[in-house]
Design a protein around this motif. Structure first.
Motif, PDB file in Angstrom:
ATOM      1  N   CYS A  16      26.895  19.285  -9.147  1.00 33.88           N
ATOM      2  CA  CYS A  16      26.214  18.732 -10.321  1.00 33.88           C
ATOM      3  C   CYS A  16      26.328  17.204 -10.339  1.00 33.88           C
ATOM      4  O   CYS A  16      25.394  16.510 -10.718  1.00 33.88           O
ATOM      5  CB  CYS A  16      26.808  19.341 -11.587  1.00 33.88           C
ATOM      6  SG  CYS A  16      25.816  19.088 -13.067  1.00 33.88           S
ATOM      7  N   LEU A  21      22.939  13.045 -13.157  1.00 33.79           N
ATOM      8  CA  LEU A  21      22.389  13.409 -14.458  1.00 33.79           C
ATOM      9  C   LEU A  21      23.147  12.680 -15.558  1.00 33.79           C
ATOM     10  O   LEU A  21      24.323  12.379 -15.411  1.00 33.79           O
ATOM     11  CB  LEU A  21      22.519  14.921 -14.682  1.00 33.79           C
ATOM     12  CG  LEU A  21      21.868  15.817 -13.644  1.00 33.79           C
ATOM     13  CD1 LEU A  21      22.247  17.269 -13.899  1.00 33.79           C
ATOM     14  CD2 LEU A  21      20.364  15.652 -13.634  1.00 33.79           C
ATOM     15  N   GLU A  25      21.713  15.820 -19.945  1.00 34.31           N
ATOM     16  CA  GLU A  25      21.120  16.709 -18.949  1.00 34.31           C
ATOM     17  C   GLU A  25      22.153  17.653 -18.347  1.00 34.31           C
ATOM     18  O   GLU A  25      21.866  18.836 -18.144  1.00 34.31           O
ATOM     19  CB  GLU A  25      20.444  15.886 -17.851  1.00 34.31           C
ATOM     20  CG  GLU A  25      19.240  15.130 -18.357  1.00 34.31           C
ATOM     21  CD  GLU A  25      18.852  13.945 -17.511  1.00 34.31           C
ATOM     22  OE1 GLU A  25      17.747  13.423 -17.741  1.00 34.31           O
ATOM     23  OE2 GLU A  25      19.634  13.515 -16.635  1.00 34.31           O
ATOM     24  N   ALA A  26      23.347  17.146 -18.097  1.00 31.41           N
ATOM     25  CA  ALA A  26      24.411  18.016 -17.582  1.00 31.41           C
ATOM     26  C   ALA A  26      24.752  19.084 -18.619  1.00 31.41           C
ATOM     27  O   ALA A  26      25.035  20.236 -18.267  1.00 31.41           O
ATOM     28  CB  ALA A  26      25.646  17.191 -17.225  1.00 31.41           C
ATOM     29  N   MET A  28      22.680  20.462 -20.589  1.00 30.37           N
ATOM     30  CA  MET A  28      21.598  21.449 -20.644  1.00 30.37           C
ATOM     31  C   MET A  28      21.811  22.597 -19.656  1.00 30.37           C
ATOM     32  O   MET A  28      21.243  23.668 -19.834  1.00 30.37           O
ATOM     33  CB  MET A  28      20.248  20.789 -20.333  1.00 30.37           C
ATOM     34  CG  MET A  28      19.730  19.896 -21.407  1.00 30.37           C
ATOM     35  SD  MET A  28      18.024  19.328 -21.131  1.00 30.37           S
ATOM     36  CE  MET A  28      17.994  18.827 -19.434  1.00 30.37           C
ATOM     37  N   LEU A  29      22.618  22.369 -18.627  1.00 28.37           N
ATOM     38  CA  LEU A  29      22.760  23.361 -17.565  1.00 28.37           C
ATOM     39  C   LEU A  29      23.173  24.742 -18.064  1.00 28.37           C
ATOM     40  O   LEU A  29      22.484  25.722 -17.758  1.00 28.37           O
ATOM     41  CB  LEU A  29      23.718  22.853 -16.483  1.00 28.37           C
ATOM     42  CG  LEU A  29      23.980  23.806 -15.323  1.00 28.37           C
ATOM     43  CD1 LEU A  29      22.692  24.150 -14.592  1.00 28.37           C
ATOM     44  CD2 LEU A  29      24.994  23.195 -14.368  1.00 28.37           C
ATOM     45  N   LEU A  32      20.254  26.309 -19.972  1.00 26.49           N
ATOM     46  CA  LEU A  32      19.199  26.767 -19.068  1.00 26.49           C
ATOM     47  C   LEU A  32      19.594  28.058 -18.359  1.00 26.49           C
ATOM     48  O   LEU A  32      18.774  28.976 -18.229  1.00 26.49           O
ATOM     49  CB  LEU A  32      18.884  25.678 -18.036  1.00 26.49           C
ATOM     50  CG  LEU A  32      18.119  24.468 -18.535  1.00 26.49           C
ATOM     51  CD1 LEU A  32      18.131  23.357 -17.499  1.00 26.49           C
ATOM     52  CD2 LEU A  32      16.697  24.857 -18.897  1.00 26.49           C
ATOM     53  N   LEU A  99      25.375  24.143  -8.343  1.00 31.91           N
ATOM     54  CA  LEU A  99      23.998  24.484  -8.678  1.00 31.91           C
ATOM     55  C   LEU A  99      23.292  25.140  -7.500  1.00 31.91           C
ATOM     56  O   LEU A  99      23.530  24.782  -6.351  1.00 31.91           O
ATOM     57  CB  LEU A  99      23.213  23.209  -9.025  1.00 31.91           C
ATOM     58  CG  LEU A  99      23.712  22.425 -10.214  1.00 31.91           C
ATOM     59  CD1 LEU A  99      23.551  20.957  -9.986  1.00 31.91           C
ATOM     60  CD2 LEU A  99      22.961  22.857 -11.427  1.00 31.91           C
ATOM     61  N   GLU A 103      18.112  25.574  -9.703  1.00 37.03           N
ATOM     62  CA  GLU A 103      18.682  24.916 -10.883  1.00 37.03           C
ATOM     63  C   GLU A 103      18.625  23.399 -10.728  1.00 37.03           C
ATOM     64  O   GLU A 103      18.265  22.688 -11.674  1.00 37.03           O
ATOM     65  CB  GLU A 103      20.136  25.344 -11.074  1.00 37.03           C
ATOM     66  CG  GLU A 103      20.306  26.768 -11.514  1.00 37.03           C
ATOM     67  CD  GLU A 103      21.758  27.213 -11.503  1.00 37.03           C
ATOM     68  OE1 GLU A 103      22.095  28.062 -12.332  1.00 37.03           O
ATOM     69  OE2 GLU A 103      22.555  26.719 -10.665  1.00 37.03           O
ATOM     70  N   LEU A 107      16.506  20.848 -13.180  1.00 37.19           N
ATOM     71  CA  LEU A 107      17.160  19.728 -13.868  1.00 37.19           C
ATOM     72  C   LEU A 107      16.548  18.392 -13.450  1.00 37.19           C
ATOM     73  O   LEU A 107      16.389  17.489 -14.280  1.00 37.19           O
ATOM     74  CB  LEU A 107      18.663  19.739 -13.597  1.00 37.19           C
ATOM     75  CG  LEU A 107      19.456  20.755 -14.409  1.00 37.19           C
ATOM     76  CD1 LEU A 107      20.889  20.832 -13.911  1.00 37.19           C
ATOM     77  CD2 LEU A 107      19.427  20.413 -15.882  1.00 37.19           C
ATOM     78  N   HIS A 111      14.942  15.606 -15.693  1.00 42.18           N
ATOM     79  CA  HIS A 111      15.552  14.275 -15.573  1.00 42.18           C
ATOM     80  C   HIS A 111      14.476  13.211 -15.357  1.00 42.18           C
ATOM     81  O   HIS A 111      14.445  12.191 -16.058  1.00 42.18           O
ATOM     82  CB  HIS A 111      16.551  14.291 -14.397  1.00 42.18           C
ATOM     83  CG  HIS A 111      17.071  12.955 -14.022  1.00 42.18           C
ATOM     84  ND1 HIS A 111      18.158  12.374 -14.659  1.00 42.18           N
ATOM     85  CD2 HIS A 111      16.684  12.068 -13.066  1.00 42.18           C
ATOM     86  CE1 HIS A 111      18.407  11.191 -14.109  1.00 42.18           C
ATOM     87  NE2 HIS A 111      17.537  10.995 -13.147  1.00 42.18           N
TER      88      HIS A 111
END
Length: 175
Positions: A16, A21, A25-26, A28-29, A32, A99, A103, A107, A111
């Protein structure tokens, strides 16, 4: 029904940290992952975990909005790729920072769209959709990016002068 889970021990796993990110955004992983799991295995009810994680991470009003805005993105991705989307097990703590290629591509799409970096977003989308483009997925991702722009893009939008046409005077009746 099985989910195409990806093993963090695979040599194709992506860190990751290597994606650069931002913290949003990190964060959101896991949301998601749970949303995708809920589409691939509907009986799992994983969407509840997604919304709970988002509310805990960013507060109820903002976090639930983030999760809700991600739903059309993952729903369209699932409609296009179905069970073929590889994802890490969202409940496995050992895979938290690893990831799958899918994935990572998803992302990266978000991003780059959040930063209005069109060519990079297009490349990430091509990776995600195996060379294809899909207008509905692009629209959903752009909707998310517009609602939650990256900090540097939001600052640029506020600093940019707005060209507005001269409006004509409006008369009101005052009693």
């Amino acid at each position: 029904m099985t989910v195409a889970l990806f093993s963090a021990t695979d040599e194709t796993a992506i860190s990751c940290d290597s994606l650069c990110l931002d913290p949003f955004e990190a964060g959101m992983l896991p949301v998601l992952r749970h949303l995708l799991t809920s589409l691939q295995v509907p009986e799992s009810q994983a969407w509840q975990h997604a919304f709970q994680i988002a509310a805990e991470r960013w507060g109820a009003s903002f976090g639930l909005g983030v999760a809700q805005a991600l739903v059309p993105v993952v729903a369209r991705l699932h409609a296009l790729r179905g069970q073929g989307v590889e994802l890490q097990d969202p409940l496995d703590l050992n895979q938290r920072d690893r990831l799958s290629a899918d994935e990572a591509a998803l992302l990266l799409v978000l991003h780059h769209m959040r930063r209005d970096q069109t060519s990079q977003a297009r490349d990430a989308l091509a990776d995600l959709l195996m060379g294809r483009m899909d207008a509905d997925l692009i629209r959903a991702a752009l909707g998310f990016a517009h609602r939650f722009p990256a900090a540097e893009r939001a600052e640029q939008q506020q600093a940019a002068p707005v060209d507005r046409p001269q409006s004509r005077a409006v008369l009101r009746v005052v009693r």
